[in-house]
Design a protein around this motif. Structure first.
Motif, PDB file in Angstrom:
ATOM      1  N   ARG A 140      -1.717   8.856  -6.911  1.00  0.00           N
ATOM      2  CA  ARG A 140      -1.770  10.154  -6.228  1.00  0.00           C
ATOM      3  C   ARG A 140      -1.109  10.080  -4.859  1.00  0.00           C
ATOM      4  O   ARG A 140      -0.265  10.917  -4.520  1.00  0.00           O
ATOM      5  CB  ARG A 140      -3.233  10.579  -6.092  1.00  0.00           C
ATOM      6  N   ILE A 141      -1.471   9.059  -4.076  1.00  0.00           N
ATOM      7  CA  ILE A 141      -0.934   8.959  -2.713  1.00  0.00           C
ATOM      8  C   ILE A 141       0.551   8.614  -2.722  1.00  0.00           C
ATOM      9  O   ILE A 141       1.356   9.265  -2.036  1.00  0.00           O
ATOM     10  CB  ILE A 141      -1.727   7.917  -1.905  1.00  0.00           C
ATOM     11  N   PHE A 142       0.932   7.607  -3.496  1.00  0.00           N
ATOM     12  CA  PHE A 142       2.343   7.230  -3.545  1.00  0.00           C
ATOM     13  C   PHE A 142       3.175   8.314  -4.219  1.00  0.00           C
ATOM     14  O   PHE A 142       4.345   8.521  -3.877  1.00  0.00           O
ATOM     15  CB  PHE A 142       2.523   5.893  -4.257  1.00  0.00           C
ATOM     16  N   GLY A 143       2.569   9.029  -5.180  1.00  0.00           N
ATOM     17  CA  GLY A 143       3.281  10.123  -5.823  1.00  0.00           C
ATOM     18  C   GLY A 143       3.630  11.223  -4.839  1.00  0.00           C
ATOM     19  O   GLY A 143       4.700  11.839  -4.926  1.00  0.00           O
ATOM     20  N   ILE A 144       2.737  11.459  -3.885  1.00  0.00           N
ATOM     21  CA  ILE A 144       2.990  12.502  -2.884  1.00  0.00           C
ATOM     22  C   ILE A 144       4.103  12.108  -1.934  1.00  0.00           C
ATOM     23  O   ILE A 144       4.978  12.911  -1.615  1.00  0.00           O
ATOM     24  CB  ILE A 144       1.695  12.804  -2.103  1.00  0.00           C
ATOM     25  N   ASP A 148       8.062  16.039  -3.703  1.00  0.00           N
ATOM     26  CA  ASP A 148       7.852  17.248  -2.907  1.00  0.00           C
ATOM     27  C   ASP A 148       6.571  17.955  -3.307  1.00  0.00           C
ATOM     28  O   ASP A 148       6.357  19.127  -2.973  1.00  0.00           O
ATOM     29  CB  ASP A 148       9.042  18.207  -3.072  1.00  0.00           C
ATOM     30  N   GLU A 149       5.685  17.227  -4.003  1.00  0.00           N
ATOM     31  CA  GLU A 149       4.412  17.799  -4.431  1.00  0.00           C
ATOM     32  C   GLU A 149       3.593  18.230  -3.213  1.00  0.00           C
ATOM     33  O   GLU A 149       3.550  17.536  -2.193  1.00  0.00           O
ATOM     34  CB  GLU A 149       3.627  16.760  -5.236  1.00  0.00           C
ATOM     35  N   ILE A 150       2.942  19.376  -3.322  1.00  0.00           N
ATOM     36  CA  ILE A 150       2.117  19.871  -2.222  1.00  0.00           C
ATOM     37  C   ILE A 150       0.792  19.113  -2.221  1.00  0.00           C
ATOM     38  O   ILE A 150       0.028  19.182  -3.190  1.00  0.00           O
ATOM     39  CB  ILE A 150       1.854  21.380  -2.357  1.00  0.00           C
ATOM     40  N   PRO A 151       0.486  18.376  -1.161  1.00  0.00           N
ATOM     41  CA  PRO A 151      -0.761  17.601  -1.123  1.00  0.00           C
ATOM     42  C   PRO A 151      -1.947  18.468  -0.752  1.00  0.00           C
ATOM     43  O   PRO A 151      -1.795  19.498  -0.092  1.00  0.00           O
ATOM     44  CB  PRO A 151      -0.491  16.563  -0.030  1.00  0.00           C
ATOM     45  N   ARG A 179      12.828   5.059   2.632  1.00  0.00           N
ATOM     46  CA  ARG A 179      13.008   6.200   1.741  1.00  0.00           C
ATOM     47  C   ARG A 179      11.913   7.234   1.943  1.00  0.00           C
ATOM     48  O   ARG A 179      12.161   8.450   1.883  1.00  0.00           O
ATOM     49  CB  ARG A 179      13.008   5.715   0.289  1.00  0.00           C
ATOM     50  N   ALA A 180      10.684   6.796   2.203  1.00  0.00           N
ATOM     51  CA  ALA A 180       9.541   7.706   2.305  1.00  0.00           C
ATOM     52  C   ALA A 180       9.308   8.225   3.718  1.00  0.00           C
ATOM     53  O   ALA A 180       8.493   9.132   3.902  1.00  0.00           O
ATOM     54  CB  ALA A 180       8.271   7.004   1.812  1.00  0.00           C
TER      55      ALA A 180
END
Length: 216
Positions: A140-144, A148-151, A179-180
């Motif tokens: 969940r955290i790394f995916g965000i 551009d997913e809204i956290p 990159r992040a």
């Protein structure tokens, strides 16, 4: 639902054998202190701004990890800002860490194993039992931070706390961190709940870095 401190400890797990990333002790203490304050904020027990942390509801939560901090803030005769309380609670950082790990063990997510090094020195590991929870938190955290997913507000707080403590540098490769970086900065700006707390964590880290590089 896991507390912020529990989720942060899962993020710091390096492998399924229960070893944690090598993070500076002060960083761990500050991020766990901030995690407790943010749990109190999301429970509408405290409000924070650059000048002070204010108790809005002193009724105990019934949570042994949160109530000591709530009581100390409520009992204080003077107003103090977020940095003061992050530093104050950081003294209990090891107790918060143990509490979070004990809860993860009690929930069947981790197990505690004591090893011996050279038959004398005891080391403790927390191997993963329920890998689904660990993968969910990290995914969940790394995916965000890589999309551009809204956290949601909780994820914004965790990302802000982890970044304020400089821990992403330990969890990501140098290339991944570059990159992040822009994305993490954008997420941090969404943190309308805990800017004072995460800002305090960042200030403490910056002060420590300056002290370490100051000539004697």
């Amino acid at each position: 639902m896991l507390s912020f401190a529990e989720e942060i400890m899962l993020l710091l797990l390096e492998d399924e054998d229960g070893r944690f990333a090598h993070i500076p002790e002060l960083s761990i203490r500050c991020i766990l202190s901030g995690a407790v304050l943010m749990d109190l904020a999301l429970k509408n027990k405290i409000q924070s701004n650059p000048d002070r942390i204010l108790v809005t509801d002193s009724t105990p939560t019934g949570d042994s990890m949160l109530d000591p901090s709530l009581q100390k803030i409520a009992d204080s005769k003077e107003d103090h800002n977020a940095r003061y309380w992050v530093e104050f609670n950081a003294r209990e950082g090891e107790a918060i860490r143990r509490n979070a790990l004990t809860r993860l063990v009690g929930k069947g997510i981790l197990k505690q194993e004591d090893d011996r090094f050279l038959w004398v020195f005891r080391t403790r590991r927390y191997p993963i039992i329920d890998g689904e929870v660990d993968r969910e938190v990290k995914g969940r955290i790394f995916g965000i931070i890589f999309s551009d997913e809204i956290p949601d507000p909780r994820d914004i707080v965790i990302i802000s706390l982890v970044d304020a403590s400089g821990i992403f540098k330990h969890l990501l490769s140098e290339r991944e961190h570059r990159r992040a970086r822009d994305r993490i900065d954008r997420v941090r700006k969404m943190d309308l709940i805990g800017q004072a707390v995460t800002g305090a964590v960042r200030e403490i880290e910056a002060s420590l870095a300056l002290a370490m590089h100051r000539p004697f």
